[in-house]
Design an enzyme around this catalytic site. Structure first.
Site, mmCIF file in Angstrom:
data_model
loop_
_atom_site.group_PDB
_atom_site.id
_atom_site.type_symbol
_atom_site.label_atom_id
_atom_site.label_comp_id
_atom_site.label_asym_id
_atom_site.label_seq_id
_atom_site.Cartn_x
_atom_site.Cartn_y
_atom_site.Cartn_z
ATOM 1 N N CYS A 2 36.716 39.704 36.630
ATOM 2 C CA CYS A 2 35.974 40.418 35.650
ATOM 3 C C CYS A 2 36.963 41.690 35.410
ATOM 4 O O CYS A 2 37.692 42.019 36.048
ATOM 5 C CB CYS A 2 34.612 40.621 35.945
ATOM 6 N N ARG A 50 32.996 39.956 31.869
ATOM 7 C CA ARG A 50 32.725 38.939 32.666
ATOM 8 C C ARG A 50 33.401 37.747 32.127
ATOM 9 O O ARG A 50 33.623 37.042 30.900
ATOM 10 C CB ARG A 50 31.310 38.524 32.553
ATOM 11 N N LEU A 51 34.137 37.046 33.449
ATOM 12 C CA LEU A 51 34.774 35.933 33.292
ATOM 13 C C LEU A 51 33.847 35.044 34.251
ATOM 14 O O LEU A 51 34.014 35.267 35.512
ATOM 15 C CB LEU A 51 36.222 35.762 33.983
ATOM 16 N N ASP A 100 26.978 35.611 43.483
ATOM 17 C CA ASP A 100 27.657 36.527 44.738
ATOM 18 C C ASP A 100 27.307 37.713 44.400
ATOM 19 O O ASP A 100 27.457 38.762 45.406
ATOM 20 C CB ASP A 100 29.114 36.142 44.959
ATOM 21 N N SER A 362 46.733 30.996 45.132
ATOM 22 C CA SER A 362 48.184 31.324 45.231
ATOM 23 C C SER A 362 48.581 31.638 46.761
ATOM 24 O O SER A 362 47.798 31.490 47.754
ATOM 25 C CB SER A 362 48.511 32.588 44.482
#
Length: 629
Positions: A2, A50-51, A100, A362
């Site tokens: 986000c 927000r994502l 969360d 990653s």
């Protein structure tokens, strides 16, 4: 993943400009395209983009406590939120969501500023406690997520996830910080806590900032540091421990309610992450790689080997070696001068990943934590020699050799001794900076004009390294430079690159090797286990032998490079000349025009390879161009 933003006024009872905060928030909509939210209270405004990753229905921010007196906006992921929620529920806190983010609110209620020590994850967040009239800002331990702030002359504190958020405020300082310019041309980025602007800062990794009405000055507090060599790791079963601990760090990062995958470059670190992911989930791992149409820059064959072994859903995109159309885009993306050209393929691999997933793991951090860079071996050899001769003898002898020896970029490595001679005349801190610098100290002195050098008043980028060396908890020469890299290069270059490139595509990137529990353990692996002879990441590679092919583990490191040298002598020649010799570059008050002309001319006629210096200068020019328009 986000974006957050906010305005806090030091005086109570001041109404926050809602339209201004909305503009600040909207400029970072790429970080969170799914939703936005706001909270306004006594002299405070919080904003969020927000994502959606976890609790898609209930995770709208800001999120509040039971009474609505505590609110939070949050960028990142707390991976141990389920355990924390269970503990906090037993302590009497009531949860309304499965997000969360809500654990942050109740953790603040329970433990105050110490709540950050309970979180395992990547984060930058802002808490407003209306009962205490306190604003609390925090950033994760390694600096995976960014947070910028500035104290304005009006008494406002503004903050946000990107520098462009702050510059939407009409009073945000825009005067260039001269020290940051010096740092940038040495390192290729502006190191924490500075930004390119005077009076605008980054909250450093592992730091918090607690602010109340009337507080002056701002005093960030450190809550964590990298414990290099502090808790030695037993060499008994070290390889098995390493795999199991990293696998656990990977495992907790597989929680997601949206499609998840991984980058697969074909290097050791990303391949290790993919191998462990494949062992932890039933479905095939979604992987993606970027290839180049120039063989010496292409690693896709190695990535394909790993993909075949673990039967991943692998996607490859080959980009042209002339993919330099991104130059102006990168300037906009990073907000301040940023000179790592691998940002271009990083942008493309994030773009490719986002076509199929919303979250990608990653392998970043492995080289810094486990000693993977070739420069570490060179540094140990140089340091061994330094210790045989006192500085009083080395400085005049090798200083003279360093000044008179030509810079032979075109010659075999054993003949390219100028940087080595210079480094031999320094102590270990200055020597390592010299080997790391894009433009060395003597080159920067030639680049800058006399007035700018006077304005620097003796300041050099060496002060950045000396500052961190003063807090380094070890005296081993390998661990010392790894510590410096994790304080500077890792956060200022690598993590900055990945955050901006991924968020430009609304992609969340998770970094299991930088899980702080794994970092704390791995920092205790002996230097001799990390670097064995000339083999970097030795114990890591040995531990992964049952999981990865030998040619992936032990091949020569390639890196994520682009062919700058050829670009500047070919398709970018005209852009290079017109940009570096432009009016706003020559009239900036910073540079010696003769040096700029010499850098361009000597590269184009083939007598020198100035590609790194030219790229660094070009990206600075692109920044100046944006500032002027």
């Amino acid at each position: 993943m986000c974006g957050i933003a906010g305005i806090f006024h030091r005086q109570p009872g001041v109404e926050i400009n809602r339209e201004l905060l909305a503009r600040m928030n909207t400029i970072q909509s790429h970080r969170g395209p799914d939703d936005d939210g706001y909270h306004f209270d006594d002299s405070i405004g919080l904003a969020h983009r927000r994502l959606s990753i976890i609790d898609l229905a209930g995770g709208h921010q800001p999120i509040y406590n039971e009474t609505g007196s505590v609110s939070v906006v949050f960028n990142g992921e707390i991976y141990n939120f389920a355990e924390l929620a269970e503990e906090l529920t037993e302590l009497g806190h009531q949860f309304k969501t499965r997000s969360d983010t809500e654990t942050i609110v109740h953790a603040w209620e329970q433990w105050g500023p110490d709540c950050v020590t309970r979180f395992r994850g990547m984060f930058a967040f802002a808490i407003w406690d209306n009962d205490k009239k306190q604003l609390f800002l925090a950033r994760d331990r390694l600096g995976i997520k960014p947070l910028f702030y500035s104290q304005l002359s009006t008494g406002e504190l503004i903050f946000g996830s990107e520098l462009k958020v702050l510059t939407q405020h009409p009073l945000c300082p825009r005067a260039i910080n001269n020290h940051s310019v010096e740092d940038y041309f040495a390192l290729g980025y502006v190191p924490e806590p500075k930004t390119i602007y005077q009076g605008v800062n980054k909250l450093e990794p592992g730091h918090t900032l607690l602010v109340q009405h009337g507080d002056l000055p701002l005093q960030p507090q450190r809550y964590w540091d990298i414990p290099m060599d502090q808790t030695p790791v037993s060499e008994t079963d070290i390889k098995e421990q390493l795999v199991e601990r990293l696998k656990e760090a990977v495992d907790i990062r597989l929680i997601s309610e949206v499609p998840l995958g991984a980058f697969l470059s074909g290097g050791v670190d990303s391949s290790a992450v993919v191998a462990l992911m494949a062992q932890l989930q039933d479905d095939p791992v979604n992987t993606c790689s970027i290839g180049f149409d120039v063989p010496e820059f292409n690693e896709t064959d190695f990535a394909q080997t790993v993909a075949d072994r673990y039967q991943t859903n692998h996607h490859v995109k080959t980009v042209s070696s002339n993919d330099f159309g991104l130059i102006d885009k990168l300037s906009e993306l990073y907000d301040e001068p940023y000179a790592d050209s691998s940002a271009m393929p990083t942008y493309r691999v994030c773009q490719l990943a986002r076509e199929r997933v919303t979250v990608a793991l990653s392998g970043d951090g492995g080289d810094e934590l486990l000693a993977g860079y070739r420069r570490y071996n060179w540094h140990l050899k140089e340091e061994s020699f330094r210790q045989k001769l006192p500085l009083g003898l080395r400085r005049p002898l090798f200083g003279t050799l360093g000044r008179v020896y030509p810079k032979l970029d075109w010659a075999p490595r054993y003949l390219r001794g100028k940087t080595t001679f210079q480094s031999m005349s320094y102590d270990w801190i200055e020597g390592y900076l010299n080997s790391m610098s894009i433009l060395r100290a003597d080159e920067r002195r030639r680049l800058f004009n006399d007035q700018f050098k006077r304005d620097l008043n003796g300041y050099t980028a060496l002060e950045v390294f000396r500052h961190h060396a003063a807090t380094c908890p070890t005296d081993h020469p390998l661990s010392q430079v790894q510590y410096l890299d994790m304080k500077t290069y890792l956060v200022g270059d690598i993590l900055t690159k990945v955050d901006r490139a991924s968020m430009a595509h609304s992609l969340e990137v998770r970094v299991p090797i930088l899980d702080h529990k794994f970092v704390e353990w791995a920092a205790g692996i002996s230097p001799e286990q990390r670097l064995q002879g000339s083999e970097g990441k030795a114990v890591f590679k040995q531990a992964m032998e049952p999981h990865l092919p030998q040619d992936v583990l032990y091949r020569k490191k390639m890196g994520f490079a682009v062919p700058l040298c050829d670009w500047f002598r070919g398709p970018l020649k005209q852009k290079l000349e017109s940009s570096l010799l432009s009016e706003h570059m020559l009239d900036s008050g910073l540079f010696n025009p003769d040096t700029l002309r010499w850098l361009v001319r000597s590269h184009l006629n083939g007598t020198r390879d100035n590609s790194a210096s030219l790229w660094t200068s070009l990206m600075f020019e692109r920044f100046l161009n944006r500032e002027a328009n």
